[in-house]
Design a protein around this motif. Structure first.
Motif, PDB file in Angstrom:
ATOM      1  N   ALA A 165       0.841  -1.201   0.000  1.00  0.00           N
ATOM      2  CA  ALA A 165       0.000   0.000   0.000  1.00  0.00           C
ATOM      3  C   ALA A 165       0.874   1.248   0.000  1.00  0.00           C
ATOM      4  O   ALA A 165       1.974   1.252   0.560  1.00  0.00           O
ATOM      5  N   THR A 166       0.350   2.287  -0.621  1.00  0.00           N
ATOM      6  CA  THR A 166       0.990   3.602  -0.620  1.00  0.00           C
ATOM      7  C   THR A 166       0.009   4.629  -0.084  1.00  0.00           C
ATOM      8  O   THR A 166      -1.162   4.645  -0.478  1.00  0.00           O
ATOM      9  N   VAL A 167       0.481   5.455   0.825  1.00  0.00           N
ATOM     10  CA  VAL A 167      -0.331   6.542   1.382  1.00  0.00           C
ATOM     11  C   VAL A 167       0.500   7.816   1.370  1.00  0.00           C
ATOM     12  O   VAL A 167       1.664   7.810   1.794  1.00  0.00           O
ATOM     13  N   VAL A 169       4.463   7.223   2.079  1.00  0.00           N
ATOM     14  CA  VAL A 169       4.912   5.910   2.559  1.00  0.00           C
ATOM     15  C   VAL A 169       4.401   4.827   1.624  1.00  0.00           C
ATOM     16  O   VAL A 169       3.215   4.806   1.284  1.00  0.00           O
ATOM     17  N   THR A 170       5.283   3.930   1.233  1.00  0.00           N
ATOM     18  CA  THR A 170       4.904   2.674   0.589  1.00  0.00           C
ATOM     19  C   THR A 170       5.419   1.535   1.447  1.00  0.00           C
ATOM     20  O   THR A 170       6.598   1.515   1.821  1.00  0.00           O
ATOM     21  N   LEU A 188      10.964  -7.737   8.319  1.00  0.00           N
ATOM     22  CA  LEU A 188      10.913  -8.107   6.908  1.00  0.00           C
ATOM     23  C   LEU A 188       9.836  -7.332   6.151  1.00  0.00           C
ATOM     24  O   LEU A 188       9.134  -7.865   5.286  1.00  0.00           O
ATOM     25  N   LEU A 189       9.724  -6.061   6.496  1.00  0.00           N
ATOM     26  CA  LEU A 189       8.920  -5.125   5.720  1.00  0.00           C
ATOM     27  C   LEU A 189       9.808  -4.486   4.664  1.00  0.00           C
ATOM     28  O   LEU A 189      10.991  -4.238   4.899  1.00  0.00           O
ATOM     29  N   ASP A 190       9.239  -4.187   3.512  1.00  0.00           N
ATOM     30  CA  ASP A 190       9.884  -3.280   2.578  1.00  0.00           C
ATOM     31  C   ASP A 190       9.237  -1.913   2.777  1.00  0.00           C
ATOM     32  O   ASP A 190       8.004  -1.789   2.712  1.00  0.00           O
ATOM     33  N   LEU A 191      10.059  -0.913   3.031  1.00  0.00           N
ATOM     34  CA  LEU A 191       9.553   0.436   3.278  1.00  0.00           C
ATOM     35  C   LEU A 191      10.220   1.432   2.341  1.00  0.00           C
ATOM     36  O   LEU A 191      11.438   1.409   2.158  1.00  0.00           O
ATOM     37  N   GLY A 205       4.669   8.454  11.626  1.00  0.00           N
ATOM     38  CA  GLY A 205       3.940   7.392  12.320  1.00  0.00           C
ATOM     39  C   GLY A 205       2.506   7.274  11.852  1.00  0.00           C
ATOM     40  O   GLY A 205       2.000   6.163  11.625  1.00  0.00           O
ATOM     41  N   ILE A 206       1.834   8.405  11.686  1.00  0.00           N
ATOM     42  CA  ILE A 206       0.448   8.406  11.198  1.00  0.00           C
ATOM     43  C   ILE A 206       0.364   7.769   9.819  1.00  0.00           C
ATOM     44  O   ILE A 206      -0.458   6.873   9.563  1.00  0.00           O
ATOM     45  N   THR A 207       1.226   8.224   8.910  1.00  0.00           N
ATOM     46  CA  THR A 207       1.158   7.761   7.525  1.00  0.00           C
ATOM     47  C   THR A 207       1.564   6.300   7.410  1.00  0.00           C
ATOM     48  O   THR A 207       0.951   5.532   6.650  1.00  0.00           O
TER      49      THR A 207
END
Length: 203
Positions: A12-14, A25-26, A56-59, A79-81
């Protein structure tokens, strides 16, 4: 972590723009730990690398903020996003383990995280960080970051500091424990891959 299906990657992207910050953020919940972050807050970037490496997140995070005032707004809005992006990537929360827990040591520091992707935001914050700053980072911002995550990812976190006297170690152990607990909670349970893990049928 295994995705719910090969046809529905949990990505997801926001983007969030305010008069104080501009954050994008993606997140890929089924990543390999790739981390491309530039928040303008170096210590926060260091902690986000812990989330990727151990969760193991891709950020991919790009942020601009009113640093001339302080780091508060940028720290909070990242943090919100990020919380919004995690919630969007999870979707209906079908198939997830839902609960996660981990105790992470870092030298003399020991921090426990227990969490629940319950749909109900709550943070029980039990850190006692002895200094006001780590480098230029205001240690009060640790709590603000997790408040933002909890509220927007719609999750419960109980956080306990079991030991520790070094502020950097305490905070880093917290992020590592959070990463591993979140990884556990977001893994797909093959026995209920198509159902929501709640007796109510909704989270």
């Amino acid at each position: 972590m295994m995705p719910a299906s090969s046809e529905s990657p949990r990505i997801a992207t926001v983007a969030r723009v305010t008069g104080e910050t501009n954050v994008k953020v993606t997140v890929n919940l089924d990543g390999t730990g790739k981390c491309e972050v530039n928040t303008g807050v170096p210590f926060l970037d260091h902690m986000l690398h812990q989330l990727c490496s151990h969760g193991l997140l891709d950020l991919h995070i790009q942020a601009q903020g009113d640093y001339e005032i302080d780091d508060h707004h940028t720290n909070e809005d990242v943090g919100i996003t990020l919380g919004m992006a995690i919630a969007k990537a999870i979707g209906e929360r079908k198939g997830i383990q839902r609960f996660g827990h981990f105790v992470a040591p870092l030298d003399e520091a020991l921090v426990q995280i227990a969490l629940d992707f319950s749909g109900r935001p709550h943070l029980s914050y039990g850190l006692e960080i002895p200094t006001e700053r780590v480098g230029t980072y205001d240690t009060q911002l640790v709590r603000e970051f997790f408040v933002a995550i909890v509220n927007h990812a719609q999750m419960t976190i109980h956080m306990r500091q079991l030991d520790g006297i070094n502020s950097h170690h305490i905070i880093e152990a917290t992020f590592k424990a959070f990463a591993r607990a979140m990884r556990m909670a977001l893994e797909i349970d093959p026995r209920r891959a198509a159902t929501i893990p709640s007796s109510k049928g909704v989270l």
